[in-house]
Scaffold this active site. Structure first.
Site, PDB file in Angstrom:
ATOM      1  N   TYR A  39       0.856  -1.188   0.000  1.00  0.00           N
ATOM      2  CA  TYR A  39       0.000   0.000   0.000  1.00  0.00           C
ATOM      3  C   TYR A  39       0.889   1.235   0.000  1.00  0.00           C
ATOM      4  O   TYR A  39       1.872   1.291  -0.724  1.00  0.00           O
ATOM      5  CB  TYR A  39      -0.960  -0.066   1.192  1.00  0.00           C
ATOM      6  CG  TYR A  39      -2.134   0.868   1.042  1.00  0.00           C
ATOM      7  CD1 TYR A  39      -2.974   0.772  -0.065  1.00  0.00           C
ATOM      8  CD2 TYR A  39      -2.405   1.852   1.984  1.00  0.00           C
ATOM      9  CE1 TYR A  39      -4.045   1.632  -0.226  1.00  0.00           C
ATOM     10  CE2 TYR A  39      -3.472   2.714   1.838  1.00  0.00           C
ATOM     11  CZ  TYR A  39      -4.290   2.602   0.719  1.00  0.00           C
ATOM     12  OH  TYR A  39      -5.339   3.461   0.549  1.00  0.00           O
ATOM     13  N   LYS A  80     -20.499 -20.439  -9.880  1.00  0.00           N
ATOM     14  CA  LYS A  80     -19.846 -20.276 -11.184  1.00  0.00           C
ATOM     15  C   LYS A  80     -18.389 -19.853 -10.981  1.00  0.00           C
ATOM     16  O   LYS A  80     -17.484 -20.341 -11.673  1.00  0.00           O
ATOM     17  CB  LYS A  80     -20.591 -19.210 -11.994  1.00  0.00           C
ATOM     18  CG  LYS A  80     -20.197 -19.146 -13.459  1.00  0.00           C
ATOM     19  CD  LYS A  80     -20.882 -20.245 -14.261  1.00  0.00           C
ATOM     20  CE  LYS A  80     -20.698 -20.043 -15.743  1.00  0.00           C
ATOM     21  NZ  LYS A  80     -21.564 -20.909 -16.537  1.00  0.00           N
TER      22      LYS A  80
END
Length: 761
Positions: free
Chosen positions: A41, A96
């Site tokens: 970060y 899925k």
């Protein structure tokens, strides 16, 4: 949707526990130190941001975009449940995502959009598209689905596919190409009847036309009958497939037809309609769960029919998982701007050609076949075929490059194929293969500790899933009470070895046992007393043919359970040493570790025999064994007896079993790191090969290694798998989980299947 309350509860618990949902985000970079976090970060993250600002393509270099697909739905056509809304569609979209990951190693965010407005839906997808490398549209009702996909494909520069339309089309087209070849018919001449006019039916028929089917030879039907040109108010999709023939019903359309493609409702095709079709008819009855005509009914009606369904319990399953993961994999890997017709057709051809190639032994094993061969019962590959990842994505990638939509062409195809195969090391295919194989010919398995809840739960699962035929051993009143608690209401045998009802069996078993042990200090009284103990009773059941195999050890220490098995069951002919192996489903693929449970410090020759038995077990799972003989030394670097023992075992194997892929002695890092082994020891028989079997020199190292891998990496373990026993008996680790017991039940069934085959030879 199940009418069975227990099944319903089981499904809900699966999705809710131990954490809600089926997918998660996991870090791919180090994050242990402040330095790591400052790179992940602020301030380090600013650098890739600036590079992407200069060139948006750098997003593929510095972020997950290139391997990230959005599975997007508005919940308007979810499975057979209809318009249930975006929130209710989320479990399906997560599912899925799971399939994308386990079949093609593609990461997924599922996104449920709360709008039925086509323009708003398109705008939403376009606004979030920069996040993703591809878009999979899912469960959106027709006709909106057509417009949404058409617009997004035109307006976005990443691959977009509505799988409900194209998945079935691609798989069924591959099956149709092969079925026509077997029937000696040409696509351009066959008469095709399509039952159904939804998204999948329209897409299927368009793809068949791309492969040469003629519009004048196609008849499509919907709920109103045959779609004719003179019918008013036809949608644009239906207009394309409207016929000028003066027929009104499916029955009329079927007369002399060569091909029937069903994407409609169950039992719409009668035997008389099937009989009216042309010679060597092709019937794809793909309604789920019940096809347009029952498979067995069709087979009984016409011996010359070539048939496919959407079901896994019949040959030629048209399963979308054969397509979408691998199509997106190929598209992502060349940074394709779209999934075009050329790419879909390439996938079709790759699947069709693959069905004509020799099938890997592990696929034959999984489906209980002696040898799958191209023919009426095998016109498309099986979903568990490991070749899919290496066959379909390269075909799709090449088509993308040749059609000009690839932004990053692949240069080294051999390296690409190797990378694809490596991607699949993290899934649990081998467990699915094992369970599938067991279901092909389930056997009677004694659960010797069925009065323990987890053992009983496992027995319930193997019964419900058809993995095995359980025989429950233990205290009857406890078993009955536990069965009521978990809604296990099926009629399965319950045997209490100490009960009065089993006195006759106890006496008979005791007599047989005493006859074999009376010169070893065992009295008939002793034998009768032993038969009241569950493990002795269970072992005699297997010996006397009252069961095909047994599973024990959940509540007792391993040595205490091994003793009666060795006494009563004994070793297989020609075996001088029993051993155990554990199969670990690691991130690099399946890894067998021996001997994890029995031999404390075997001498060199026994160590070699353990390697031989393990090799046979590895082959049982359809894999070719590549064996490293483990040590703290590498190839003679130590003269200590602990190391030279391993060296002697290797020498024995090289001399008497030269065809076996085995070498050592080797340290663990060299055994598992191909590059290190190749660079340092290029002379090794294992150089350049991926080791899948580790034979340790003693019980300490083998047992500790497998348990460390299991606990530190949360790896699924199947085992210990007993090797060298005369009958199929396997001993669980103390306190094994329900899942581990189920897997070991499947191992016991497969073991019984193999021993039965050997007896018949």
């Amino acid at each position: 949707m199940s009418n069975n309350p227990r099944k319903r509860r089981e499904a809900l618990v699966y999705h809710a526990k131990p954490k809600p949902g089926k997918i998660a985000v996991v870090p791919t970079k180090k994050y242990a130190t402040q330095r790591d976090l400052s790179l992940a970060y602020s301030p380090g993250v600013a650098e890739p941001c600036l590079e992407i600002e200069k060139d948006k393509e750098n997003a593929y270099k510095y972020t997950t975009k290139g391997n990230l697909v959005a599975v997007i739905s508005n919940g308007t056509a979810v499975l057979g449940l209809g318009d249930i809304g975006p929130e209710a569609s989320k479990p399906v979209m997560e599912g899925k995502g799971l399939l994308f990951k386990i079949f093609a190693d593609i990461d997924v965010f599922d996104i449920e959009v709360d709008t039925k407005d086509v323009e708003k839906f398109i705008e939403t997808v376009k606004n979030i598209a920069p996040t993703f490398g591809g878009i999979n549209l899912e469960d959106i009702k027709a006709p909106e689905a057509f417009e949404i996909e058409k617009r997004l494909k035109a307006e976005l520069d990443i691959p977009v596919m509505h799988d409900d339309q194209h998945g079935t089309a691609i798989i069924s087209a591959a099956a149709l190409l092969n079925a026509l070849e077997l029937a000696k018919k040409k696509m351009s001449k066959v008469k095709i009847v399509v039952s159904g006019a939804g998204a999948a039916a329209v897409s299927c028929t368009k793809l068949y036309k791309a492969f040469g089917a003629k519009a004048e030879n196609i008849v499509m039907t919907d709920s109103k009958g045959v779609i004719r040109k003179d019918r008013p108010n036809l949608s644009g999709e239906k207009v394309e497939f409207a016929t000028s023939r003066k027929i009104d019903t499916l029955e009329e359309a079927m007369k002399d037809a060569d091909v029937f493609v069903g994407l409609s409702i169950a039992d719409i095709v009668s035997p008389e309609m099937l009989k009216s079709m042309a010679k060597r008819p092709i019937v794809f009855a793909m309604a789920n769960p019940n096809p347009e005509i029952d498979y067995q009914l069709a087979m009984d009606t016409r011996k010359d029919v070539i048939m496919a369904t959407g079901r896994s319990d019949h040959p030629n399953q048209v399963n979308n998982v054969l397509g979408f993961p691998f199509i997106f994999r190929g598209a992502l890997d060349v940074r394709a701007t779209k999934i075009n017709e050329e790419m879909k057709m390439a996938a079709v051809k790759a699947l069709a050609e693959m069905a004509k190639e020799p099938v890997p032994e592990q696929v034959n094993i999984a489906y209980g076949e002696t040898r799958l061969n191209f023919g009426s019962d095998y016109i498309i590959p099986k979903p568990f075929d490991p070749r899919l990842i290496a066959k379909v994505p390269p075909a799709v990638a090449k088509a993308a490059m040749e059609s000009g939509v690839a932004r990053q062409p692949i240069q080294d195809w051999d390296k690409y194929e190797e990378e694809l195969l490596e991607r699949m090391g993290s899934d649990n295919k081998i467990t699915r293969l094992l369970l599938n194989r067991a279901k092909m010919n389930p056997k009677r398995i004694v659960f010797a500790e069925a009065d323990h809840l987890d053992v009983l739960k496992a027995a319930q699962i193997v019964h419900d899933e058809g993995v095995a035929i359980p025989i429950l051993l233990g205290r009857r009143e406890v078993i009955k009470e536990l069965m009521a608690e978990i809604d296990f209401n099926e009629d399965v045998p319950i045997i209490d070895p100490k009960s009065d009802e089993e006195e006759e069996h106890r006496k008979a078993y005791a007599q047989v046992y005493w006859d074999t042990r009376n010169r070893s200090g065992v009295t008939l009284y002793d034998a009768e007393k032993l038969m009241r103990e569950r493990n002795y009773f269970a072992a005699m059941m297997v010996n006397e043919g009252d069961a095909d195999g047994l599973l024990s050890g959940y509540s007792r220490a391993y040595p205490a359970v091994v003793k009666p098995m060795l006494e009563l069951i004994g070793m297989a002919p020609g075996v001088t040493r029993v051993a155990a192996t554990n199969l670990m489903n690691t991130s690099r693929g399946p890894l067998f570790i021996s001997d994890t449970s029995i031999n404390i410090d075997p001498p060199a020759k026994d160590l070699a025999k353990i390697a031989q038995m393990t090799a046979r077990t590895v082959k049982l799972f359809g894999l070719e064994p590549v064996i490293a003989m483990m040590s703290y030394a590498n190839f003679g670097s130590s003269k200590n007896p602990h190391a030279t023992k391993v060296k002697d075992a290797v020498s024995y194997l090289h001399r008497y079993h030269p065809d076996l892929n085995v070498d050592g002695e080797l340290q663990a890092d060299f055994a598992l790191n191909r590059e290190m082994l190749q660079n340092k020891f290029p002379f090794s028989k294992l150089a350049g090969k991926k080791v899948n079997t580790l034979i340790y020199p003693n019980l300490d190292s083998a047992n500790s290694t497998y348990k460390l891998i299991k606990e530190l990496n949360k790896v699924d373990s199947i085992g210990p798998i007993m090797m060298g026993m005369r009958r199929p008996v396997h001993i669980l680790q103390l306190g094994a989980s329900v899942e581990e017991i189920v897997n070991m039940a499947a191992v016991t069934v497969v073991d019984a299947q193999e021993k039965e085959k050997k007896q018949k030879k």
